[in-house]
Write a protein that holds these residues in place. Sequence first.
Motif, PDB file in Angstrom:
ATOM      1  N   ARG A  27      -6.430 -10.223 -10.291  1.00 52.37           N
ATOM      2  CA  ARG A  27      -5.398  -9.775 -11.226  1.00 52.37           C
ATOM      3  C   ARG A  27      -3.998  -9.930 -10.617  1.00 52.37           C
ATOM      4  O   ARG A  27      -3.215 -10.782 -11.040  1.00 52.37           O
ATOM      5  CB  ARG A  27      -5.675  -8.306 -11.627  1.00 52.37           C
ATOM      6  CG  ARG A  27      -4.900  -7.817 -12.834  1.00 52.37           C
ATOM      7  CD  ARG A  27      -3.477  -7.405 -12.555  1.00 52.37           C
ATOM      8  NE  ARG A  27      -3.352  -6.354 -11.547  1.00 52.37           N
ATOM      9  CZ  ARG A  27      -2.202  -5.979 -11.012  1.00 52.37           C
ATOM     10  NH1 ARG A  27      -1.074  -6.556 -11.384  1.00 52.37           N
ATOM     11  NH2 ARG A  27      -2.151  -5.047 -10.076  1.00 52.37           N
ATOM     12  N   ASP A  28      -3.688  -9.159  -9.585  1.00 54.45           N
ATOM     13  CA  ASP A  28      -2.325  -9.200  -9.034  1.00 54.45           C
ATOM     14  C   ASP A  28      -2.073 -10.553  -8.375  1.00 54.45           C
ATOM     15  O   ASP A  28      -0.961 -11.093  -8.425  1.00 54.45           O
ATOM     16  CB  ASP A  28      -2.149  -8.072  -8.012  1.00 54.45           C
ATOM     17  CG  ASP A  28      -0.716  -7.570  -7.900  1.00 54.45           C
ATOM     18  OD1 ASP A  28       0.186  -8.268  -8.394  1.00 54.45           O
ATOM     19  OD2 ASP A  28      -0.495  -6.509  -7.308  1.00 54.45           O
ATOM     20  N   HIS A 227      -0.655   0.717  -2.569  1.00 53.10           N
ATOM     21  CA  HIS A 227      -0.645  -0.668  -3.064  1.00 53.10           C
ATOM     22  C   HIS A 227       0.582  -1.338  -2.446  1.00 53.10           C
ATOM     23  O   HIS A 227       1.691  -1.253  -2.979  1.00 53.10           O
ATOM     24  CB  HIS A 227      -0.561  -0.611  -4.598  1.00 53.10           C
ATOM     25  CG  HIS A 227      -0.533  -1.923  -5.300  1.00 53.10           C
ATOM     26  ND1 HIS A 227      -1.620  -2.444  -5.967  1.00 53.10           N
ATOM     27  CD2 HIS A 227       0.469  -2.835  -5.475  1.00 53.10           C
ATOM     28  CE1 HIS A 227      -1.294  -3.602  -6.519  1.00 53.10           C
ATOM     29  NE2 HIS A 227      -0.030  -3.860  -6.239  1.00 53.10           N
ATOM     30  N   HIS A 229       2.745  -4.548  -1.066  1.00 51.21           N
ATOM     31  CA  HIS A 229       3.010  -5.980  -0.974  1.00 51.21           C
ATOM     32  C   HIS A 229       3.604  -6.227   0.418  1.00 51.21           C
ATOM     33  O   HIS A 229       4.140  -5.320   1.044  1.00 51.21           O
ATOM     34  CB  HIS A 229       3.932  -6.422  -2.115  1.00 51.21           C
ATOM     35  CG  HIS A 229       3.214  -6.451  -3.446  1.00 51.21           C
ATOM     36  ND1 HIS A 229       2.739  -7.617  -3.996  1.00 51.21           N
ATOM     37  CD2 HIS A 229       2.855  -5.460  -4.289  1.00 51.21           C
ATOM     38  CE1 HIS A 229       2.129  -7.334  -5.149  1.00 51.21           C
ATOM     39  NE2 HIS A 229       2.185  -6.032  -5.348  1.00 51.21           N
ATOM     40  N   ASN A 269       0.259  -9.461  -1.957  1.00 50.81           N
ATOM     41  CA  ASN A 269      -0.213  -8.134  -1.541  1.00 50.81           C
ATOM     42  C   ASN A 269      -0.672  -8.171  -0.087  1.00 50.81           C
ATOM     43  O   ASN A 269      -0.914  -9.232   0.482  1.00 50.81           O
ATOM     44  CB  ASN A 269      -1.436  -7.742  -2.385  1.00 50.81           C
ATOM     45  CG  ASN A 269      -1.096  -7.475  -3.821  1.00 50.81           C
ATOM     46  OD1 ASN A 269      -0.904  -8.392  -4.599  1.00 50.81           O
ATOM     47  ND2 ASN A 269      -1.018  -6.212  -4.177  1.00 50.81           N
TER      48      ASN A 269
HETATM   49 MG    MG Z   1       1.198  -5.321  -7.328  1.00 48.48          MG
END
Ligand code: MG
Length: 320
Positions: A27-28, A227, A229, A269
């Motif tokens: 997804r990301d 989360h 990055h 990420n």
């Molecule tokens: Mg993200």
Amino acid sequence: MTAPGLPEPVPAAGLPPRVRIHEVGPRDGLQNESTVVPTEVKAEFVRRLAGAGLSTVEATSFVHPKWVPQLADAADLFTAVADLAHPLSPAAPVDLPVLVPNERGLDRALELGARHVAVFASATESFARANLNRTVDTALAMFAPVVQRAREAGLRVRGYLSMCFGDPWEGRVPAAQVVRVCRALLDLGCHELSLGDTIGVATPGQVTAVLAALNEAGVPTERLAVHFHDTYGQALANTLAALQSGVTTVDASAGGLGGCPYAKSATGNLATEDLVWMLDGLGIESGVDLDALVATSVWMAARLGRPSPSRTVRALTPAE
Ligand code: MG
Ligand code: HMG
């Protein structure tokens, strides 16, 4: 020459015995690719990640296809991998969360049998506008019926909160803003909150401070995920700070894929392989087979036509 194997694990004080990795690569990672990856390649990616021992694989987003064309095939992709989540799946069922911004997204996800959805809020007004075409509060109002209906249907609902540590338009983000939106997401009924460093600017002391502010405001640390990055190379250090503060759920993306199309300067990420290397070295259980995961990222990098940015993937991949 192949890199040497992992040295003898040495535990460190004050860390949890196990960590749950919430894999966001499909997804990301793929939402930010300039080319649209074919659905069958994405499905194979999800299957390989599950096969490497990742028990949570965020599969796709039921957002407006014009906003994120890379995930316009969400329905086909979810259908192609849904058997992995089936309770009677021959392997342990894999949790396949999907992003839904509004009731339209939830309807699409429910129709296909999704059991876990995520709404995504912002700690800043600028990103709420850029990402959701809404103010922070009108976005929360948009999520309210989504969370309510999802809970009534027995789904788990994750709440993302972006720009918790810095914003490309607004600069520093006061912890009070993070606390306010976190509380609002919990009050809506989210079971878990994921604190996003969308543009990767956080440093470890700040992570500790934001987590302490949330704790003081009565947000239970066991309901939090992080989360990160990796724009400034701080994601792993920030993760260690979060683990030291009691967090046990960490988002990561295989091969370090990722970014956000609606936040300039957002890069990949935290790479799942870099995370697993550190967890293995600390003797912290994650259930992930590092070799299988590296092989998956090497395979995906070949499909994307560029090498993985993960240091661990590169170190463990024999030179051509
Ligand atoms: Mg993200
Ligand atoms: P909008 O333009 O304000 O939408 O976008 P609207 O509600 O006015 O509706 C306009 C049209 O879109 C309507 O169609 C709707 O039916 C349709 P029309 O009647 O005009 O034909 N529509 C949809 N179609 C399909 N699926 C839907 C949907 N919703 C409306 N779900 C909207 C508002 C929220 C839809 C839009 O802004 C959007 O899709 N945004 C998504 C942005 C996004 O996906 N960003 C990346 C994910 S967040 C992220 O990466 C950060 C994270 O990783 C954490 C971190 O790193 O910080 C999670």
